[in-house]
Design an enzyme around this catalytic site. Structure first.
Site, PDB file in Angstrom:
ATOM      1  N   ASN A  38       8.040 -17.189  54.778  1.00 47.75           N
ATOM      2  CA  ASN A  38       7.962 -17.675  56.152  1.00 47.75           C
ATOM      3  C   ASN A  38       6.567 -18.133  56.558  1.00 47.75           C
ATOM      4  O   ASN A  38       6.335 -18.463  57.728  1.00 47.75           O
ATOM      5  CB  ASN A  38       8.468 -16.598  57.138  1.00 47.75           C
ATOM      6  CG  ASN A  38       7.515 -15.422  57.285  1.00 47.75           C
ATOM      7  OD1 ASN A  38       6.541 -15.298  56.555  1.00 47.75           O
ATOM      8  ND2 ASN A  38       7.811 -14.543  58.232  1.00 47.75           N
ATOM      9  N   LYS A  39       5.646 -18.198  55.588  1.00 48.72           N
ATOM     10  CA  LYS A  39       4.277 -18.613  55.920  1.00 48.72           C
ATOM     11  C   LYS A  39       4.167 -20.134  56.018  1.00 48.72           C
ATOM     12  O   LYS A  39       5.079 -20.873  55.648  1.00 48.72           O
ATOM     13  CB  LYS A  39       3.293 -18.065  54.885  1.00 48.72           C
ATOM     14  CG  LYS A  39       3.290 -16.544  54.793  1.00 48.72           C
ATOM     15  CD  LYS A  39       2.946 -15.895  56.124  1.00 48.72           C
ATOM     16  CE  LYS A  39       2.701 -14.392  56.037  1.00 48.72           C
ATOM     17  NZ  LYS A  39       3.912 -13.625  55.749  1.00 48.72           N
ATOM     18  N   ASN A  40       3.001 -20.618  56.494  1.00 49.35           N
ATOM     19  CA  ASN A  40       2.830 -22.059  56.729  1.00 49.35           C
ATOM     20  C   ASN A  40       2.958 -22.870  55.455  1.00 49.35           C
ATOM     21  O   ASN A  40       3.387 -24.020  55.489  1.00 49.35           O
ATOM     22  CB  ASN A  40       1.495 -22.322  57.418  1.00 49.35           C
ATOM     23  CG  ASN A  40       1.486 -21.828  58.853  1.00 49.35           C
ATOM     24  OD1 ASN A  40       2.091 -20.794  59.168  1.00 49.35           O
ATOM     25  ND2 ASN A  40       0.823 -22.544  59.737  1.00 49.35           N
TER      26      ASN A  40
END
Length: 387
Positions: A188-190
């Protein structure tokens, strides 16, 4: 019977994976070289190093082991204290226990939700060896105060920048300066590699030590000989993950730009009167430093987080929460922590929710989320006036 007119489910996060990334992963699978120290891992580390202004970078299979290894590189161990925030994923504190040190918490700033540097200063002792600040939602901590405090007390800094790739401080990217800086590439990180992380270090000597820690402590001497001189683990990144990371890194600027656009639209849609009207708290409108990894909302006490999340589900909108206060988990209560010790973190962690924010969202999606939030909070009634 299914309501065919209901809008599609909107999750709070969704990775952006294009066909080029899928093709690069497929190429790795066809190559037969799947494990670490192949061309994709080396290429990913090289690209990350360039991104962080040439500093040495090593990749790992998570953004948790990066912090543990950073503490080991810094020489932190039994008898030492490490200061961190109670407002984070529990891994931030667990790594302190993993190296045998003692976690010490400091309360958070009520607006930024980052660790309060004045509170940090108040709990420094002769045993303090390091500080682990967290750049919550990609909003940087006050780096000037942080590093001034570290210099004053000769402390090491392990930045938990799990959520902050692309964030800046006074025009400089986080990771391009400072001490030991840990990033996560969890899904779910950038940018993401499925699971993974990297550690930015200060020298090639620290990089070589990081390599040994990530692969059983092994160092190589000559063609056939090996030696083990530190207690390492199995933390290496795979070629598959690195191929995905390389593909994602090329889009990081675009991803972050889109997140910024969506965040600005959130503020426009909520409007200037939202906070006083609904007694809810929006994040700081930082459009200069943050990478807008997440968009938080602190709910009023009149509605529980569980109730709010269920009602958002009724609107077919997914909501996350980040995080439960670390010191109130059973593991930490057994170490003497209890309610009331960090009241700001406890209040925020009790009532915080994460609204949808990811690059493939539309402006209409944002408008839909805001309309649902306002509808739910309006139905719960105004905050009672205290006499």
């Amino acid at each position: 019977m299914t309501n065919v007119s209901a809008p599609p489910f909107l999750p709070f996060t969704r990775p952006s994976i294009d066909e080029a990334a899928i093709a690069e992963v497929a190429d790795v699978l066809r190559s037969g070289w799947l494990t670490s120290n192949g061309p994709k891992v080396r290429g990913f580390e090289s690209a990350l190093s360039a991104y962080f202004s040439g500093r040495p970078v090593r990749s790992f299979n998570s953004g948790t082991c990066t912090m543990e290894i950073a503490l080991r590189i810094a020489g932190v161990g039994p008898g030492d204290e490490v200061i961190t925030t109670p407002n984070s994923w529990v891994a931030t504190a667990n790594v302190i226990l993993e190296v045998g040190a003692t976690p010490v918490f400091a309360d958070i700033d009520p607006r930024s939700h980052n660790i309060d540097m004045a509170q940090v200063a108040a709990v420094i002792t002769a045993r303090t060896r390091a500080i682990i600040p967290v750049h919550m939602c990609g909003l940087p901590c006050d780096m000037d105060k942080l590093y001034a405090l570290a210099a004053k007390h000769s402390l090491r800094i392990v930045e938990d920048a799990a959520q902050a790739i692309g964030s800046t401080w006074k025009g400089k990217r986080l990771g391009a300066f400072g001490d030991l800086v840990s990033f996560s590439f969890q899904v779910n990180k950038n940018i993401m590699t499925g699971e993974g992380g990297c550690l930015v270090v200060n020298s090639e000597e620290e990089a070589a030590l990081a390599e040994r820690y990530r692969l059983q402590g092994v160092s190589r001497h000559g063609v056939d000989g090996i030696d083990v001189d530190v207690l390492g683990g199995k933390y290496n990144m795979t070629e598959i993950a690195a191929a995905l990371g390389l593909a994602q890194l090329r889009h990081l600027a675009t991803f972050n730009s889109r997140r910024l656009t969506l965040a600005k639209h959130y503020f426009d849609c909520f409007g200037a009167d939202f906070e006083p009207q609904y007694a809810a708290e929006l994040p700081i409108a930082d459009f200069e430093h943050s990478n807008w990894h997440m968009f938080h909302l602190v709910l009023p006490d009149r509605i529980s987080r569980a109730t709010f999340m269920q009602r958002m589900q009724d609107f077919n909108i997914g909501v996350g929460f980040h995080y439960a206060a670390i010191h109130l988990f059973t593991l930490y209560r057994k170490r003497g922590f209890k309610e009331g010790m960090f009241p700001i973190a406890e209040r925020v962690c009790r009532q915080i929710v994460t609204l949808p924010l990811f690059p493939s969202m539309t402006l209409a999606d944002v408008e839909r989320v805001v309309a649902a939030v306002k509808s739910i909070l309006a139905r719960t009634g105004p905050t009672p006036t205290r006499g």
